[in-house]
Scaffold this active site. Structure first.
Site, PDB file in Angstrom:
ATOM      1  N   GLN B 642       0.827  -1.212   0.000  1.00 29.32           N
ATOM      2  CA  GLN B 642       0.000   0.000   0.000  1.00 29.32           C
ATOM      3  C   GLN B 642       0.861   1.262   0.000  1.00 29.32           C
ATOM      4  O   GLN B 642       0.599   2.220  -0.717  1.00 29.32           O
ATOM      5  CB  GLN B 642      -0.916   0.016   1.227  1.00 29.32           C
ATOM      6  CG  GLN B 642      -2.117  -0.892   1.096  1.00 29.32           C
ATOM      7  CD  GLN B 642      -3.035  -0.420  -0.002  1.00 29.32           C
ATOM      8  OE1 GLN B 642      -3.589   0.665   0.056  1.00 29.32           O
ATOM      9  NE2 GLN B 642      -3.171  -1.215  -1.040  1.00 29.32           N
ATOM     10  N   LYS B 704      -5.212   0.871  12.695  1.00 30.78           N
ATOM     11  CA  LYS B 704      -5.603   2.210  12.223  1.00 30.78           C
ATOM     12  C   LYS B 704      -5.948   2.269  10.728  1.00 30.78           C
ATOM     13  O   LYS B 704      -6.706   3.128  10.311  1.00 30.78           O
ATOM     14  CB  LYS B 704      -4.480   3.205  12.500  1.00 30.78           C
ATOM     15  CG  LYS B 704      -4.363   3.626  13.968  1.00 30.78           C
ATOM     16  CD  LYS B 704      -3.338   4.739  14.120  1.00 30.78           C
ATOM     17  CE  LYS B 704      -3.407   5.395  15.497  1.00 30.78           C
ATOM     18  NZ  LYS B 704      -2.420   6.499  15.611  1.00 30.78           N
ATOM     19  N   GLU B 708      -4.324   5.326   2.719  1.00 29.69           N
ATOM     20  CA  GLU B 708      -4.181   6.689   2.223  1.00 29.69           C
ATOM     21  C   GLU B 708      -2.983   7.455   2.785  1.00 29.69           C
ATOM     22  O   GLU B 708      -2.416   8.303   2.107  1.00 29.69           O
ATOM     23  CB  GLU B 708      -5.496   7.444   2.505  1.00 29.69           C
ATOM     24  CG  GLU B 708      -6.586   6.780   1.701  1.00 29.69           C
ATOM     25  CD  GLU B 708      -8.005   7.179   1.991  1.00 29.69           C
ATOM     26  OE1 GLU B 708      -8.550   6.638   2.965  1.00 29.69           O
ATOM     27  OE2 GLU B 708      -8.554   7.983   1.247  1.00 29.69           O
TER      28      GLU B 708
END
Lengths: 338, 744
Positions: B642, B704, B708
């Site tokens: 990611q 969490k 992004e």
């Protein structure tokens, strides 16, 4: 899209015959540009003549010491051909600077010469474009023209020719072998592509029914002092903002002969004998190269978004001729600029 | 409960994806499937006077042409078109009437027996319009901007600018050192690999099964029901795999309406796949023009921040996020003011795109901080440390956790930041100018209510079901890891069902909230299964778990075992046998614990090295170190992927990405991924990802989410590195070479 007739040609004469004088007949080899354009409804051929079975896949030395490249030789095969790598490394480099591996595997030598501009308006049938639909106007002159021409433009068209390979062939003084309804002819590379003038719909001086059979390179390949430098908005898989193929023949530090052709700045690969004359007999240094650049760019004209290209082209010329003089040609895999 | 969580696990669906067994929306077939091809408007605004479909209908194998004149019945009120995440205003209604609201708007759908025929026939449709003047250029609307609407409820308030604090104008005027700058980020399109597709299968009796590329199957289900007046039990939406979303699939897009219209009209299955150019008629990251001013005292701490932004939306809807919320949150400053205005354009409504608001606004803040550091003559990292705040600056509350200091420290160490010569143009490598820049990133750590069903069999296989999506991030895999650990079974014994509206409810997958939501949801449901087993176990003769409480047992190795005394255990298979069952199923809803007294965020520090050719302006991003604090990392492999993807995205945002519109036509002119540049392999060099330890107790698993955070700050770090290399400050993205050429 449009329905079209698909036919296969058995030999060169058959291919020519099958065009039958129809200006909307198209040859297809790799199809890497034509098929895209058909999907976008830009090209609307009545007949597509498959020439992939034609015996035009040879790369052969010529008796005079040059090289004859069959029109169907794939870009990848040409770039990696031992004789090209050895004698015309600038051509290998230019090919490797273009497109992607997958496209180079498919794209043919002749098709590369016939690539059409990447002007966004040419590609979008919802917008006016003189090249696509003569008489409708040029959307680029007052529009998004960052990628457009700074030399040889007309009121009708400011598009650029997109090929990298052709820039090197132009520098190498290649000739284009053509067969048509009235027989064979040989076209100097400089006369093959056209400036837009008032007929931007015509990219080349090929006549209806003519087919490219080969490109011939003369013996001189500038194998020791050459470069292909391509500047673009990302480090691969983008069309040139400015590209340059350069070759020098040096006697010590003195230039016996210097040639350079530019891509990305005009409707055809751009070469200027007056600019090359500046190099002759002069020391191979930045001052000489700058003078030559200034001559080549003397009539350059920018539009709203592409004026930077004039300065960029000047810098590219100086840098590329320097690379050639130092015998440190630009690598197409290592992206640091030599 | 440990084992798989926190380890590096390859995707459990990886083999399916690389072998083609994973089916995407365009790959589901049904007998009699017909193919739809969209005809799009070529004007930006006006009315359709006449659509001549005769040429299309003459093409053999064309079934029908659907336009606003013959479409099936659709709702006539805005409410019906409001999806779960719709902004204020009146949603676009595909093929509803003769109005054209943006260039590229679908105005007809040709349906044929093959996709080729449909596309051919679509090109034969002739449209007459009456055109009206349009505006697509933000810079032409600067005198006509509107302020963002006042919130009418708490959920809207999260998108409106933070309140002012102190006396920012005076503080700015009296600041020892000031920096003011205008920064611009253009419109950017999402460019996910998979094209938006809907395959609407009409079932006998009028039920619909819709395979759709979406980040929220239940959102699409509710939307289709609203638009077409259907019952939820008659509409099932599936999206088992997705080739990239990035926010473009949060709202239902027009392809699903068109496919359903055709399926209902023709009573047969219909597929609609957008072409790549048509993808540019969907939502997009709004352009952002921002003015930021920061004042500091000579000690290098902030006295004032003012941050004013303008973003773009459509004429019919009012899309905005709390763009200035990040600049308000991050640094200590007693005085601050924020404003947000909107420019309406004759374009589709803008939308969420990866780190919406933050990616663009933090870019400006972090460039401004870099410029302030230069003005103060202090190191940019040092400035961040001086302005560091342990409290949320908007609501003056502590964070549940904030390991940003560790991000700075570990990122700087890995990068070698201490060797930086602060003077611009001072560092070189083999002739190239070298620039080092850094920036901070911040994003939200959000958890949403979610429902998870788990069925555990006696032999230790579990099926975990939730309607969430895996948009390519690895949700399947983290769900399996959490389930395996929670149930004490091997990873390969877990099967995951998701992306189906018939499954237990999930919010749309966005905002980086699914990892925290679904992982804790699985833990909750697994706990219910454990409790259920314990209840049965307590009824077994001579049970060793008679006096053990529900929190004191665990599932491990096929046993129900006391956490306090591992010798007290019973085999799950025996428990189920005793209970006369062969499986236990539980479905539980998990909601976040209300914790308004603390802020919940993720943070990052990005360090970037660029090498710039001094004469030609060619920029290479030679090195990036991204240090991320995002709570507990469930899977170090998919998490690192990611962040790697985010950094690559940031390279594109900094140097390449821009949707180019010819404002005369109001039309996107680079509507393809050859001309709309994103990084290719050659643009990507060394990227190092660091996850710093960040224990967090906001939810039981301490998760969490990080879809992004990896993007926020990357463009700023690169822009700051370009300044450091060249001495030239470029404040409008992308930083193409013409903006830095001639720095020699």
């Amino acid at each position: 899209m449009i329905n079209f007739q698909y036919v296969q040609a058995t030999d060169v004469a058959d291919a020519v015959r099958q065009t039958d004088g129809d200006p909307r007949a198209r040859f297809v080899a790799g199809g890497t540009n034509l098929i895209d354009l058909m999907k976008m409804e830009v090209e609307q051929p009545t007949r597509v003549i498959d020439i992939t079975r034609l015996p035009l896949r040879q790369v052969e030395p010529t008796p005079s010491g040059g090289l004859r490249i069959g029109a169907l030789v794939p870009n990848t095969d040409l770039a990696y051909h031992p004789l090209v790598e050895e004698r015309y490394p600038v051509l290998s480099s230019a090919i490797m600077a273009g497109a992607s591996q997958q496209l180079r595997n498919m794209a043919s030598t002749g098709g590369n010469l016939l690539q059409r501009t990447r002007c966004a308006y040419f590609y979008d049938v919802a917008t006016p474009c003189n090249k696509r639909t003569p008489g409708t106007g040029c959307s680029a002159i007052e529009g998004l023209n960052r990628g457009h021409a700074i030399l040889g433009t007309s009121q009708a068209c400011i598009a650029v020719h997109p090929s990298d390979m052709c820039v090197a062939m132009m520098m190498l003084d290649a000739t284009v072998h053509v067969t048509g309804p009235t027989g064979d002819r040989v076209v100097p590379f400089a006369d093959f592509h056209r400036l837009p003038g008032d007929a931007p719909q015509r990219d080349t001086n090929l006549n209806p029914g003519e087919i490219i059979t080969a490109v011939e390179l003369p013996p001189k390949g500038f194998a020791s002092h050459h470069t292909y430098l391509k500047i673009r908005d990302r480090l691969s898989y983008a069309f040139a903002l400015v590209a340059i193929a350069a070759g020098l023949d040096l006697d010590g530090d003195t230039i016996k002969e210097g040639r350079f052709a530019l891509g990305g700045i005009a409707h055809k690969p751009w070469r200027d004998p007056k600019a090359e004359a500046v190099l002759r007999g002069q020391p191979a240094n930045a001052a000489t190269f700058t003078r030559a650049a200034d001559v080549l760019l003397r009539d350059a004209r920018g539009y709203k978004y592409n004026t930077f290209k004039i300065d960029l082209a000047r810098r590219c010329i100086v840098r590329a001729l320097g690379q050639a003089a130092r015998a440190t040609p630009q690598s197409q895999s290592h992206k640091k600029i030599a | 409960m440990a084992g798989y969580i926190g380890t590096s696990q390859s995707r459990i669906d990886g083999v399916k994806k690389v072998t083609g067994a994973a089916k995407y929306a365009a790959e589901f077939n049904a007998p009699g499937l017909a193919y739809g091809s969209i005809v799009a408007s070529t004007i930006a605004k006006g009315r359709i006077v006449h659509i001549d479909t005769s040429g299309a209908k003459r093409v053999p194998s064309v079934i029908d042409v659907i336009t606003h004149q013959n479409r099936p019945s659709m709702a006539d009120n805005d409410k019906a078109y409001k999806d779960d995440v719709a902004p204020l205003g009146s949603p676009f209604r595909p093929l509803y009437d003769n109005r054209v609201m943006f260039n590229g708007q679908p105005i007809a759908l040709v349906v044929a027996e093959t996709s080729e025929v449909a596309r051919d026939a679509a090109s034969r449709i002739r449209v007459e319009y009456t055109e009206e003047p349009h505006v697509t250029n933000l810079f032409q609307q600067l005198d006509a901007t509107i302020s963002v609407p006042q919130p009418t409820n708490p959920s809207e308030a999260v998108f409106t600018p933070p309140s002012a604090r102190g006396t920012p104008e005076q503080a700015l005027a009296s600041a020892a050192v000031r920096h003011e700058g205008t920064y611009y980020v253009p419109i950017e399109n999402h460019n996910a690999m998979e094209l938006f597709t809907a395959t609407a299968v009409y079932e006998p009796g009028g039920k619909l099964t819709v395979y759709n590329k979406t980040q929220g199957v239940q959102n699409v289900q509710r939307y289709v029901c609203g638009v077409f007046g259907m019952k939820p039990e008659d509409v099932r939406v599936l999206s088992p795999f997705m080739g990239g979303g990035f926010g473009s699939g949060l709202r239902p897009n027009f392809e699903v309406v068109l496919a359903v219209q055709a399926a209902l009209a023709l009573r047969r299955p219909v597929r609609v796949v957008l072409t790549r150019p048509q993808m540019y008629a969907l939502g997009y990251r709004p352009a952002m023009l921002q003015r930021i001013a920061i004042g500091a005292n000579s000690g290098g701490t902030l006295d004032a921040i003012t941050h004013d932004v303008i973003t773009v939306t459509s004429q019919n809807e009012t899309f905005f996020r709390q763009e200035t919320g990040w600049s308000a949150l991050l640094y200590k400053s007693a005085n601050a003011t924020y404003a947000h205005r909107l420019a309406r354009l004759d374009r589709p409504t803008s939308s969420d795109q990866r780190a919406p608001g933050a990616a663009t606004a933090v870019y400006a803040l972090e460039c401004a901080m870099d410029e302030l550091a230069v003005a103060l003559k202090i190191d940019p990292l040092d400035l961040r440390m001086r302005c560091y705040s342990d409290r949320d600056q908007i609501r003056d509350r502590p964070y549940s956790s904030k390991a940003l200091r560790e991000c700075y420290a570990q990122g700087a160490a890995a990068f070698g930041w201490d060797k930086r010569n602060p003077a611009p143009r001072s560092m070189r490598d083999d002739g190239d100018l070298v620039g080092w820049g850094m920036a901070t990133g911040v994003w939200d750590a959000t958890q949403m209510p979610i429902t998870v069903r788990i069925a555990l069999s006696a032999i230790g296989h579990a099926e975990v079901a939730c309607a969430t999506s895996d948009i390519g991030t690895g949700t399947y895999t983290i769900m399996a890891q959490v389930a395996a650990d929670s149930l004490g079974i091997p990873l390969e014994n877990v099967s995951i069902k998701l992306g189906d509206s018939a499954l237990p409810p999930s919010p749309v997958e966005g905002g980086s909230w699914i990892a925290a939501s679904v992982s804790n949801g699985i833990a909750t449901t697994a706990a219910a299964i454990r409790e259920n087993l314990l209840q049965i176990a307590k009824t077994m003769p001579n049970t060793p778990l008679a006096n053990v409480g529900p929190d004191d047992v665990a599932l491990a190795g096929g046993d129900l075992v006391s956490r306090l005394d591992a010798t007290r255990a019973v085999a799950i298979v025996d428990v189920m046998q005793h209970g006369g069952i062969d499986r236990i199923a539980q479905e539980k809803t998990t909601s976040p614990v209300q914790d308004e007294d603390r802020a919940h965020n993720t943070h990052s520090a990005t360090f970037a090295e660029v090498k710039v050719d001094e004469q030609l302006g060619v920029i290479r991003v030679a090195r990036v170190v991204s240090a991320v604090a995002a709570g507990r990392i469930l899977n170090t492999k998919t998490a690192a992927s990611q962040i790697l993807g985010s950094v690559v995205w940031g390279i594109g945002m900094a140097l390449q990405e821009e949707t180019l519109i010819d404002h005369r036509f109001g039309r996107v002119m680079n509507a393809n991924i050859a001309e709309y540049h994103v990084p290719v392999n050659a643009d990507v060099y060394d990227i190092k990802v660091i996850f710093v330890d960040e224990p967090d107790d906001s939810n039981p698993l301490g998760v969490k989410g990080l879809g992004e955070i990896g993007l926020v700050g990357v463009a700023a770090a690169i822009a700051n590195a370009v300044y450091h290399a060249t001495g030239k400050r470029v404040r409008d993205l992308p930083i193409t070479l013409d903006k830095v050429i001639g720095v020699a």
